[in-house]
Write a protein that holds these residues in place. Structure first.
Motif, PDB file in Angstrom:
ATOM      1  N   LEU A   1      -6.453  -5.853  17.960  1.00  0.00           N
ATOM      2  CA  LEU A   1      -5.982  -5.455  16.641  1.00  0.00           C
ATOM      3  C   LEU A   1      -4.556  -5.954  16.425  1.00  0.00           C
ATOM      4  N   GLU A   2      -4.264  -6.321  15.175  1.00  0.00           N
ATOM      5  CA  GLU A   2      -2.909  -6.699  14.779  1.00  0.00           C
ATOM      6  C   GLU A   2      -2.582  -6.059  13.434  1.00  0.00           C
ATOM      7  N   LEU A   3      -1.317  -5.768  13.234  1.00  0.00           N
ATOM      8  CA  LEU A   3      -0.858  -5.246  11.951  1.00  0.00           C
ATOM      9  C   LEU A   3       0.517  -5.807  11.659  1.00  0.00           C
ATOM     10  N   ASP A   4       0.651  -6.392  10.464  1.00  0.00           N
ATOM     11  CA  ASP A   4       1.924  -6.898   9.970  1.00  0.00           C
ATOM     12  C   ASP A   4       2.193  -6.174   8.656  1.00  0.00           C
ATOM     13  N   ALA A   5       3.302  -5.462   8.568  1.00  0.00           N
ATOM     14  CA  ALA A   5       3.594  -4.679   7.369  1.00  0.00           C
ATOM     15  C   ALA A   5       5.057  -4.834   6.983  1.00  0.00           C
ATOM     16  N   GLU A   6       5.308  -4.745   5.678  1.00  0.00           N
ATOM     17  CA  GLU A   6       6.673  -4.882   5.168  1.00  0.00           C
ATOM     18  C   GLU A   6       6.804  -4.064   3.899  1.00  0.00           C
ATOM     19  N   TYR A   7       7.937  -3.368   3.764  1.00  0.00           N
ATOM     20  CA  TYR A   7       8.203  -2.601   2.544  1.00  0.00           C
ATOM     21  C   TYR A   7       9.691  -2.667   2.224  1.00  0.00           C
ATOM     22  N   GLY A   8       9.978  -2.871   0.944  1.00  0.00           N
ATOM     23  CA  GLY A   8      11.379  -2.886   0.534  1.00  0.00           C
ATOM     24  C   GLY A   8      11.597  -3.718  -0.706  1.00  0.00           C
ATOM     25  N   ASP A   9      12.857  -4.029  -0.946  1.00  0.00           N
ATOM     26  CA  ASP A   9      13.227  -4.812  -2.131  1.00  0.00           C
ATOM     27  C   ASP A   9      12.731  -6.245  -2.003  1.00  0.00           C
ATOM     28  N   SER A  10      12.402  -6.852  -3.142  1.00  0.00           N
ATOM     29  CA  SER A  10      11.984  -8.251  -3.165  1.00  0.00           C
ATOM     30  C   SER A  10      12.347  -8.837  -4.526  1.00  0.00           C
ATOM     31  N   ILE A  11      12.915 -10.019  -4.510  1.00  0.00           N
ATOM     32  CA  ILE A  11      13.256 -10.685  -5.769  1.00  0.00           C
ATOM     33  C   ILE A  11      11.979 -11.131  -6.470  1.00  0.00           C
ATOM     34  N   ASP A  12      11.867 -10.825  -7.722  1.00  0.00           N
ATOM     35  CA  ASP A  12      10.810 -11.360  -8.583  1.00  0.00           C
ATOM     36  C   ASP A  12      11.327 -12.691  -9.120  1.00  0.00           C
ATOM     37  N   TYR A  13      10.953 -13.792  -8.421  1.00  0.00           N
ATOM     38  CA  TYR A  13      11.517 -15.098  -8.755  1.00  0.00           C
ATOM     39  C   TYR A  13      11.052 -15.590 -10.121  1.00  0.00           C
ATOM     40  N   SER A  14       9.891 -15.173 -10.578  1.00  0.00           N
ATOM     41  CA  SER A  14       9.398 -15.632 -11.881  1.00  0.00           C
ATOM     42  C   SER A  14      10.244 -15.090 -13.028  1.00  0.00           C
ATOM     43  N   ASN A  15      10.810 -13.880 -12.840  1.00  0.00           N
ATOM     44  CA  ASN A  15      11.484 -13.215 -13.946  1.00  0.00           C
ATOM     45  C   ASN A  15      12.937 -12.856 -13.650  1.00  0.00           C
ATOM     46  N   ASP A  16      13.419 -13.255 -12.450  1.00  0.00           N
ATOM     47  CA  ASP A  16      14.828 -13.076 -12.100  1.00  0.00           C
ATOM     48  C   ASP A  16      15.264 -11.621 -12.161  1.00  0.00           C
ATOM     49  N   ARG A  17      14.605 -10.791 -11.366  1.00  0.00           N
ATOM     50  CA  ARG A  17      14.956  -9.376 -11.284  1.00  0.00           C
ATOM     51  C   ARG A  17      14.505  -8.854  -9.924  1.00  0.00           C
ATOM     52  N   LEU A  18      14.956  -7.655  -9.610  1.00  0.00           N
ATOM     53  CA  LEU A  18      14.622  -7.064  -8.321  1.00  0.00           C
ATOM     54  C   LEU A  18      13.420  -6.140  -8.471  1.00  0.00           C
ATOM     55  N   GLY A  19      12.496  -6.260  -7.540  1.00  0.00           N
ATOM     56  CA  GLY A  19      11.324  -5.400  -7.519  1.00  0.00           C
ATOM     57  C   GLY A  19      11.169  -4.764  -6.152  1.00  0.00           C
ATOM     58  N   THR A  20      10.060  -4.057  -5.982  1.00  0.00           N
ATOM     59  CA  THR A  20       9.733  -3.415  -4.711  1.00  0.00           C
ATOM     60  C   THR A  20       8.400  -3.969  -4.220  1.00  0.00           C
ATOM     61  N   GLN A  21       8.410  -4.509  -3.009  1.00  0.00           N
ATOM     62  CA  GLN A  21       7.197  -5.135  -2.473  1.00  0.00           C
ATOM     63  C   GLN A  21       6.616  -4.309  -1.343  1.00  0.00           C
ATOM     64  N   LEU A  22       5.280  -4.243  -1.312  1.00  0.00           N
ATOM     65  CA  LEU A  22       4.539  -3.680  -0.190  1.00  0.00           C
ATOM     66  C   LEU A  22       3.601  -4.766   0.323  1.00  0.00           C
ATOM     67  N   LEU A  23       3.686  -5.075   1.600  1.00  0.00           N
ATOM     68  CA  LEU A  23       2.799  -6.035   2.233  1.00  0.00           C
ATOM     69  C   LEU A  23       2.134  -5.379   3.429  1.00  0.00           C
ATOM     70  N   ILE A  24       0.815  -5.452   3.487  1.00  0.00           N
ATOM     71  CA  ILE A  24       0.046  -4.943   4.623  1.00  0.00           C
ATOM     72  C   ILE A  24      -0.950  -6.024   5.032  1.00  0.00           C
ATOM     73  N   ASN A  25      -0.913  -6.422   6.309  1.00  0.00           N
ATOM     74  CA  ASN A  25      -1.771  -7.504   6.789  1.00  0.00           C
ATOM     75  C   ASN A  25      -2.410  -7.114   8.126  1.00  0.00           C
ATOM     76  N   PRO A  26      -3.544  -6.388   8.087  1.00  0.00           N
ATOM     77  CA  PRO A  26      -4.247  -6.074   9.330  1.00  0.00           C
ATOM     78  C   PRO A  26      -5.191  -7.203   9.738  1.00  0.00           C
ATOM     79  N   GLU A  27      -5.391  -7.372  11.050  1.00  0.00           N
ATOM     80  CA  GLU A  27      -6.325  -8.350  11.585  1.00  0.00           C
ATOM     81  C   GLU A  27      -7.108  -7.712  12.728  1.00  0.00           C
ATOM     82  N   VAL A  28      -8.405  -8.036  12.786  1.00  0.00           N
ATOM     83  CA  VAL A  28      -9.290  -7.507  13.813  1.00  0.00           C
ATOM     84  C   VAL A  28     -10.067  -8.659  14.423  1.00  0.00           C
ATOM     85  N   GLU A  29     -10.116  -8.703  15.739  1.00  0.00           N
ATOM     86  CA  GLU A  29     -11.014  -9.618  16.444  1.00  0.00           C
ATOM     87  C   GLU A  29     -11.948  -8.764  17.292  1.00  0.00           C
ATOM     88  N   TRP A  30     -13.236  -8.820  16.968  1.00  0.00           N
ATOM     89  CA  TRP A  30     -14.236  -7.988  17.628  1.00  0.00           C
ATOM     90  C   TRP A  30     -15.218  -8.910  18.352  1.00  0.00           C
TER      91      TRP A  30
END
Length: 787
Positions: A636-665
């Protein structure tokens, strides 16, 4: 500092080093470990039996040490190694004792799977530095089913690549006491000095024993207070009377495919194209240290789909690794500390030729190919993108390196990419100096000259029209830095340099680095995505190795960096701290926090200025990565991130949530399921800007180590709120699905048969269900003739 001053400083440093150093030898030594390899007239049959009389005459050793997680303690299980040579091959056998091999426990971890996909399995193998100069080492591993894994470790770059595939032979079987492995390594695999009557090679025998922790067992101890791994090999002598014959390998191939496309409309008819492409690869070992490779009408098709990547709210081009055999063969001879040669930029060549050689302390490499199209990366300091010119190009790369003892390497690299209306020429010099076993200094200087077609900039205009001030008439103008980087009316030249120093001891390390890429620097055969930037980095860390604990390693690390453009305007300032743990269940966990100041998009797209033309944002981000193996069948693997992130399309600050689980069975020892899902969400004050999902599923069934069927699907779903976009109106919904069914038979890495089907499906605002718009049937047949 001006580039001329930097180049003079580098030259002065180099002259000082070469004039004052008395070189000691850090490469493989007999004091570390030594074995004499006997040479016999006849080899063994590779059948996993060890019943030939040759094995009774072979040299014998044992793996007595555990080097990780234990620090040179007694190995927990016994492993006997036998080795002998003939005039054409090296034969190695391992008898791996294992108390977990009984039918009641059966804790041996082994799977019938694809070559080079064995990490986490029980493995035995050998590492060989055939010049004993601590520059490159070949590695060969086999699991209890006889599945192979090979790689090349490069001390110059500090990287290990399993992309190289040699043709060698192995067999293995489980026994009531554990398992045993036989290997035959043809000497044609290796580069070595054929002028020597008796060879002295750096050597290490290795076993990976994965249980609650992944134990690394070795023929000798490894000093953690020495940051050079290849310096700590033992030695082997023998291999008398090697024949330096002219080994020749011919690999003809035939690729047939039927590709069909249509517009994204179920009522449209398919447009189909049938292709039959014969090809030929030639590999000629002129001597054991000189290799000539050539390819005619090569098949560089991607049989295996690249891993899925989400390309959303990112401003730099995605990186994809090289997988093609011709480019990977002796690729390490071209490597420098910078990625100045990334052959994925050569998309569709008709021919290629490569010559690599090592004579005494001198290494040479030369490669030339054409390309039916001309693709290259257009870099910047806030964005980069791929450009394409519909012209044939000619590509050239040459590398030279001189090694003075074990401490000093000096090298040069030249690359050239040229078509009728375009060219890019690059010249580089690099040095790596190790005054002690704790210290490493690297430096590299690069100079480039480039000329673009006069209308290349129009490729990056959203509406195919550019205004006189270089901005786009409509569309996402704020990110079109590429327009200004390519709208040029004359040849451009500039330089890039990097200085890096590392001090590393058993329990702590420190490093610092400074690099500068000029406004007009380009490396179009490489992958340098940022120019017009300077960056300074400093950091360090401390490492604990707990005893009698479920934790085997704990590391606390931090660094600080700051980046400006060449005009001295601040682009980014970042501080990061993280802590890493290695523990039970073969687990690795890292937790970190980032505080970053970074500019957003340019407000005025007609200028490259940063100050007064961008907004500075402050991001605070927490992240987590963890991988572990709770059971023999599941990783099992898990990659996660939470916090501020620049919205490059609109030039403002947003809040990003990233969750990336991986399973090899590993459903059985021959059937496996790999599942990866990435979820990204970006919220701004007004609401949810976008939600993106990417799912990558791959089911593999291996009938034996040569035959398999693989089914794979990559699904992407992006949902946006167009009302929250300030500068343009994107698609509200975007879905893509790519599928592939592949049957493969591999006699060896170059002798293969593939038969498969793939298709692509899309949906958008107008068609709200997934609709197939492309499909391909394909077959590939190749066979390697060893002459």
């Amino acid at each position: 500092m001006p580039s001329t001053a930097i180049s003079k400083a580098l030259l002065s440093t180099l002259l000082l080093v070469t004039s004052s150093c008395a070189f000691s030898v850090f490469s493989g030594t007999s004091e570390q470990f030594h074995i004499d390899i006997v040479t016999l007239e006849q080899g063994a049959t590779i059948d996993g039996r060890l019943d030939e009389p040759q094995w009774l005459q072979a040299s014998i050793t044992e793996l007595k040490y555990e080097t990780s997680p234990g620090e040179n303690i007694a190995a927990p299980v016994a492993t006997q190694v036998k080795i002998f040579a003939t005039e054409t091959s090296l034969f190695v056998s391992f008898v791996a004792q294992d108390p977990d091999s009984s039918a009641s426990s059966n804790l041996i971890r082994a799977n019938i799977t694809d070559r080079d996909s064995l990490w986490g399995d029980d493995l035995v193998g050998i590492k060989l530095d055939t010049f004993n100069d601590e520059r490159l080492a070949y590695q060969f591993f086999v699991n209890p089913y006889g599945v192979q894994m090979d790689s090349i470790e490069n001390e110059l770059t500090g990287q290990e690549s399993n992309a190289w595939d040699g043709i060698w032979h192995s067999s293995a079987r489980k026994t009531p006491q554990g398992y045993l492995v036989e290997m035959e390594l043809p000497l044609r695999l290796f580069n070595f000095d054929s002028s020597l009557d008796i060879q002295t090679w750096g050597i290490e025998f290795i076993r990976f024993y994965p249980r609650d922790k992944n134990h690394r067992l070795s023929s000798h101890s490894i000093d953690r207070n020495n940051n050079c791994q290849l310096c700590q090999l033992g030695t082997s002598t023998g291999l008398e009377g090697l024949e330096s014959g002219q080994d020749l390998q011919l690999t003809p191939s035939l690729v047939m495919n039927r590709s069909s496309q249509r517009d994204l409309d179920p009522s449209q008819e398919w447009k189909s194209d049938n292709n039959i492409e014969p090809g030929l690869d030639i590999r000629w070992g002129i001597t054991p240290n000189t290799l000539l490779s050539a390819t005619i009408n090569p098949d560089f098709s991607q049989v295996e789909a690249d891993a899925g990547q989400l390309d959303i709210n990112s401003t730099f081009a995605l990186f994809y690794p090289e997988k093609r055999a011709f480019f990977l063969d002796n690729k390490d001879y071209f490597d420098t500390q910078l990625q100045l040669l990334h052959t994925r930029n050569i998309v569709s060549p008709d021919y290629g030729v490569k010559l690599t050689s090592k004579v005494d302390n001198h290494t040479f490499a030369l490669m030339a190919t054409n390309d039916t199209k001309t693709n290259f990366l257009v870099p910047g300091n806030l964005s980069s993108d791929i450009a394409s010119i519909d012209e044939e190009s000619h590509n050239l790369a040459g590398r030279y390196r001189a090694d003075f003892g074990s401490e000093l390497s000096i090298g040069a690299l030249v690359t050239a990419k040229q078509s009728e209306q375009y060219h890019n020429y690059v010249v580089s010099g690099d040095v790596k100096y190790k005054p002690t076993q704790h210290d490493t200094l690297t430096a590299q200087y690069v100079f480039s000259t480039t000329e673009y077609p006069v209308d290349l900039f129009k490729e990056f205009c959203s509406q195919d029209t550019c205004l006189p001030d270089n901005s786009c008439e409509l569309g996402d103008c704020g990110t079109n830095e590429r327009v200004l980087r390519t709208k040029l009316d004359q040849e451009i030249s500039d330089d890039f340099y990097r200085l890096k120093y590392i001090h590393k001891r058993r329990n702590w390390y420190a490093f610092t680095q400074y690099e500068s890429a000029g406004d007009d620097f380009r490396a179009d055969l490489g992958f340098i995505s940022r120019v017009d930037v300077t960056k300074f980095v400093a950091g360090g860390g401390y490492i604990w190795y707990p005893l009698n604990s479920s934790f085997s390693r704990i590391e606390l690390r931090g660094d600080w960096d700051i980046s400006h453009n060449q005009a001295g305007e601040l682009i980014e300032q970042e501080a990061e701290a993280k802590i890493e743990f290695e523990a039970s269940m073969q687990s690795y966990t890292a937790i970190g926090f980032i505080n970053r100041k970074h500019v957003g998009r340019r407000h005025d797209a007609s200028t490259l200025a940063i100050e007064g033309n961008t907004q500075m944002f402050t991001e605070n981000i927490g992240w987590l990565y963890s991988s572990f193996t709770p059971a023999r069948q599941i990783s099992l693997e898990l990659d996660a991130e939470y916090g501020d992130s620049i919205d490059y399309s609109n030039d403002r600050l947003g809040t990003q949530l990233l969750i990336n689980p991986e399973v090899e069975w590993n459903i059985t020892d021959s059937v496996s399921l790999e599942l990866s899902h990435m979820y990204r969400r970006l919220d701004v004050n007004e609401g949810n800007l976008f939600t993106a999902n990417l799912t990558d599923v791959r089911l593999s069934w291996y009938f034996n180590i040569s035959n398999f069927i693989r089914i794979s699907s990559i699904y992407t779903d992006i949902q946006r709120d167009p009302s929250l976009y300030l500068y343009y109106t994107p698609k509200e919904s975007q879905q893509n699905l790519g599928n592939e069914v592949l049957y493969g038979y591999k006699l060896n890495p170059q002798s293969v048969f593939y038969l498969g089907y793939s298709d692509g499906m899309q949906s958008n605002n107008n068609i709200d269900t997934l609709t197939r718009d492309e499909q391909t049937y394909f077959m590939k047949l190749s066979y390697a003739w060893l002459l």
